[in-house]
Motif scaffolding. Structure first.
Motif, PDB file in Angstrom:
ATOM      1  N   THR A 170     -10.837   9.024  11.637  1.00 33.69           N
ATOM      2  CA  THR A 170     -11.506   7.831  11.105  1.00 33.69           C
ATOM      3  C   THR A 170     -12.872   8.127  10.511  1.00 33.69           C
ATOM      4  N   LEU A 171     -13.456   9.295  10.786  1.00 33.77           N
ATOM      5  CA  LEU A 171     -14.719   9.676  10.148  1.00 33.77           C
ATOM      6  C   LEU A 171     -14.593   9.657   8.629  1.00 33.77           C
ATOM      7  N   LEU A 172     -13.396   9.955   8.132  1.00 33.05           N
ATOM      8  CA  LEU A 172     -13.166  10.013   6.691  1.00 33.05           C
ATOM      9  C   LEU A 172     -12.883   8.645   6.089  1.00 33.05           C
ATOM     10  N   GLU A 173     -12.907   7.609   6.932  1.00 36.27           N
ATOM     11  CA  GLU A 173     -12.651   6.222   6.492  1.00 36.27           C
ATOM     12  C   GLU A 173     -11.340   6.110   5.715  1.00 36.27           C
ATOM     13  N   PRO A 174     -10.231   6.520   6.326  1.00 38.25           N
ATOM     14  CA  PRO A 174      -8.938   6.479   5.626  1.00 38.25           C
ATOM     15  C   PRO A 174      -8.450   5.050   5.426  1.00 38.25           C
ATOM     16  N   VAL A 175      -7.575   4.898   4.447  1.00 38.65           N
ATOM     17  CA  VAL A 175      -6.934   3.617   4.182  1.00 38.65           C
ATOM     18  C   VAL A 175      -5.686   3.458   5.055  1.00 38.65           C
ATOM     19  N   LEU A 176      -5.058   4.598   5.374  1.00 33.62           N
ATOM     20  CA  LEU A 176      -3.822   4.595   6.153  1.00 33.62           C
ATOM     21  C   LEU A 176      -3.913   5.621   7.277  1.00 33.62           C
ATOM     22  N   LEU A 177      -3.587   5.186   8.488  1.00 37.43           N
ATOM     23  CA  LEU A 177      -3.508   6.083   9.636  1.00 37.43           C
ATOM     24  C   LEU A 177      -2.051   6.208  10.075  1.00 37.43           C
ATOM     25  N   LEU A 201       0.842  -1.204   0.000  1.00 39.02           N
ATOM     26  CA  LEU A 201       0.000   0.000   0.000  1.00 39.02           C
ATOM     27  C   LEU A 201       0.873   1.248   0.000  1.00 39.02           C
ATOM     28  N   LEU A 202       1.966   1.193   0.785  1.00 44.54           N
ATOM     29  CA  LEU A 202       2.871   2.330   0.919  1.00 44.54           C
ATOM     30  C   LEU A 202       4.298   1.858   0.713  1.00 44.54           C
ATOM     31  N   GLN A 203       5.024   2.539  -0.162  1.00 42.09           N
ATOM     32  CA  GLN A 203       6.438   2.247  -0.410  1.00 42.09           C
ATOM     33  C   GLN A 203       7.252   3.525  -0.198  1.00 42.09           C
ATOM     34  N   LEU A 233       1.107  14.446  -6.716  1.00 43.13           N
ATOM     35  CA  LEU A 233      -0.332  14.676  -6.563  1.00 43.13           C
ATOM     36  C   LEU A 233      -0.638  16.167  -6.467  1.00 43.13           C
ATOM     37  N   LYS A 234      -1.689  16.575  -7.177  1.00 41.18           N
ATOM     38  CA  LYS A 234      -2.122  17.972  -7.161  1.00 41.18           C
ATOM     39  C   LYS A 234      -3.646  18.019  -7.251  1.00 41.18           C
ATOM     40  N   GLY A 235      -4.206  19.152  -6.850  1.00 35.34           N
ATOM     41  CA  GLY A 235      -5.624  19.390  -7.037  1.00 35.34           C
ATOM     42  C   GLY A 235      -6.514  18.326  -6.422  1.00 35.34           C
ATOM     43  N   ALA A 236      -7.438  17.816  -7.224  1.00 36.96           N
ATOM     44  CA  ALA A 236      -8.412  16.833  -6.745  1.00 36.96           C
ATOM     45  C   ALA A 236      -7.738  15.544  -6.282  1.00 36.96           C
ATOM     46  N   GLU A 237      -6.651  15.148  -6.953  1.00 36.51           N
ATOM     47  CA  GLU A 237      -5.940  13.927  -6.547  1.00 36.51           C
ATOM     48  C   GLU A 237      -5.308  14.095  -5.172  1.00 36.51           C
ATOM     49  N   LEU A 238      -4.760  15.267  -4.898  1.00 39.60           N
ATOM     50  CA  LEU A 238      -4.153  15.525  -3.592  1.00 39.60           C
ATOM     51  C   LEU A 238      -5.227  15.556  -2.508  1.00 39.60           C
ATOM     52  N   LYS A 239      -6.369  16.158  -2.803  1.00 40.38           N
ATOM     53  CA  LYS A 239      -7.464  16.197  -1.836  1.00 40.38           C
ATOM     54  C   LYS A 239      -7.950  14.788  -1.520  1.00 40.38           C
ATOM     55  N   HIS A 240      -8.051  13.946  -2.546  1.00 44.08           N
ATOM     56  CA  HIS A 240      -8.472  12.555  -2.350  1.00 44.08           C
ATOM     57  C   HIS A 240      -7.441  11.802  -1.502  1.00 44.08           C
ATOM     58  N   PHE A 241      -6.173  12.075  -1.757  1.00 42.97           N
ATOM     59  CA  PHE A 241      -5.107  11.454  -0.958  1.00 42.97           C
ATOM     60  C   PHE A 241      -5.230  11.853   0.506  1.00 42.97           C
ATOM     61  N   ARG A 242      -5.501  13.122   0.764  1.00 41.05           N
ATOM     62  CA  ARG A 242      -5.599  13.598   2.149  1.00 41.05           C
ATOM     63  C   ARG A 242      -6.785  12.977   2.874  1.00 41.05           C
ATOM     64  N   ARG A 243      -7.805  12.594   2.145  1.00 37.46           N
ATOM     65  CA  ARG A 243      -8.915  11.881   2.795  1.00 37.46           C
ATOM     66  C   ARG A 243      -8.503  10.451   3.128  1.00 37.46           C
ATOM     67  N   ARG A 244      -7.739   9.825   2.256  1.00 36.29           N
ATOM     68  CA  ARG A 244      -7.381   8.413   2.417  1.00 36.29           C
ATOM     69  C   ARG A 244      -6.225   8.198   3.396  1.00 36.29           C
ATOM     70  N   VAL A 245      -5.448   9.239   3.645  1.00 36.75           N
ATOM     71  CA  VAL A 245      -4.299   9.144   4.551  1.00 36.75           C
ATOM     72  C   VAL A 245      -4.454  10.214   5.626  1.00 36.75           C
ATOM     73  N   GLN A 246      -4.664   9.795   6.852  1.00 43.20           N
ATOM     74  CA  GLN A 246      -4.894  10.721   7.951  1.00 43.20           C
ATOM     75  C   GLN A 246      -3.803  10.582   9.007  1.00 43.20           C
ATOM     76  N   MET A 247      -3.499  11.694   9.685  1.00 39.35           N
ATOM     77  CA  MET A 247      -2.481  11.686  10.730  1.00 39.35           C
ATOM     78  C   MET A 247      -3.090  12.095  12.066  1.00 39.35           C
TER      79      MET A 247
END
Length: 207
Positions: A177-184, A7-9, A88-102
């Motif tokens: 976790t409200l955003l249902e991320p793939v990676l925490l 998932l992450l490299q 990643l930029k624009g919409a792709e970066l926003k989607h990434f930020r939803r999927r990966v939370q800190m």
């Protein structure tokens, strides 16, 4: 053995911070750097837990911030779900930020003190356009009560300074976790808490 790619490299990751230049550096035109992260590499598969262990100041937090793109690497690559994070930029970066939370180490520094808990949690969902106002409120209420913050109404209208560290860290986990991320990515999430609540918080992560 699974043939699915990780998932992450993370490969040869580096982050250098420039040091304030002295008079000698100005004369010799030399620049000095602090090596916060130096050639770090690891893979992480879906469903896997990875712990970075090391002494204070060795670069664990910076590595986490690089993974979620809160910092920019000096060198090396981060690939998440087949995409190079730096590209990643624009919409792709926003989607990434939803999927990966800190989740930050200090929950009191992770919230805007001017916002109520309800407003902070709702903001995360509104940014990503998830549900109507009523749907967001119900989603937040259910998440609070599933975490043991019952009744939710007793906490939602309060402000960060009105809660204990354990309560606020639970809410920080809920917000992520409200955003249902793939990676925490969790930056020492129990180090600021009393020993009595650490096990509960770790169990919440596992759940």
């Amino acid at each position: 053995m699974s043939t699915n790619p990780p998932l992450l490299q993370v490969t040869n990751l580096e982050r250098l911070f420039p040091v304030r230049r002295s008079a000698t550096d100005l004369v010799t035109r030399q620049r000095s750097f602090v090596h916060a992260v130096d050639t770090v590499s690891f893979d992480l598969s879906a469903g896997e837990i990875l712990a970075l262990v090391g002494e204070s100041g060795c670069g664990k937090s910076t590595t986490g911030r690089l993974v979620v793109r809160m910092e920019t690497p000096t060198d090396g690559t981060i690939v998440f779900d087949g995409q190079t994070v730096a590209d990643l930029k624009g919409a792709e970066l926003k989607h990434f930020r939803r999927r990966v939370q800190m989740i930050a180490q200090n929950p009191f520094e992770a919230f805007d003190p001017r916002q109520s808990i309800a407003s902070s949690l709702d903001q995360a969902l509104r940014i990503h356009k998830l549900g109507t106002k009523e749907q967001r409120q119900e989603r937040i209420r259910q998440a609070m009560e599933q975490t043991g913050l019952i009744p939710a109404a007793d906490f939602l209208e309060r402000y960060p300074h009105e809660l204990s560290g354990g309560q606020l860290q639970r809410i920080a986990i809920i917000r992520a976790t409200l955003l249902e991320p793939v990676l925490l990515v969790a930056d020492e999430p129990v180090s600021m808490l009393d020993v009595s609540v650490r096990a509960d918080i770790l169990n919440q992560f596992l759940d």
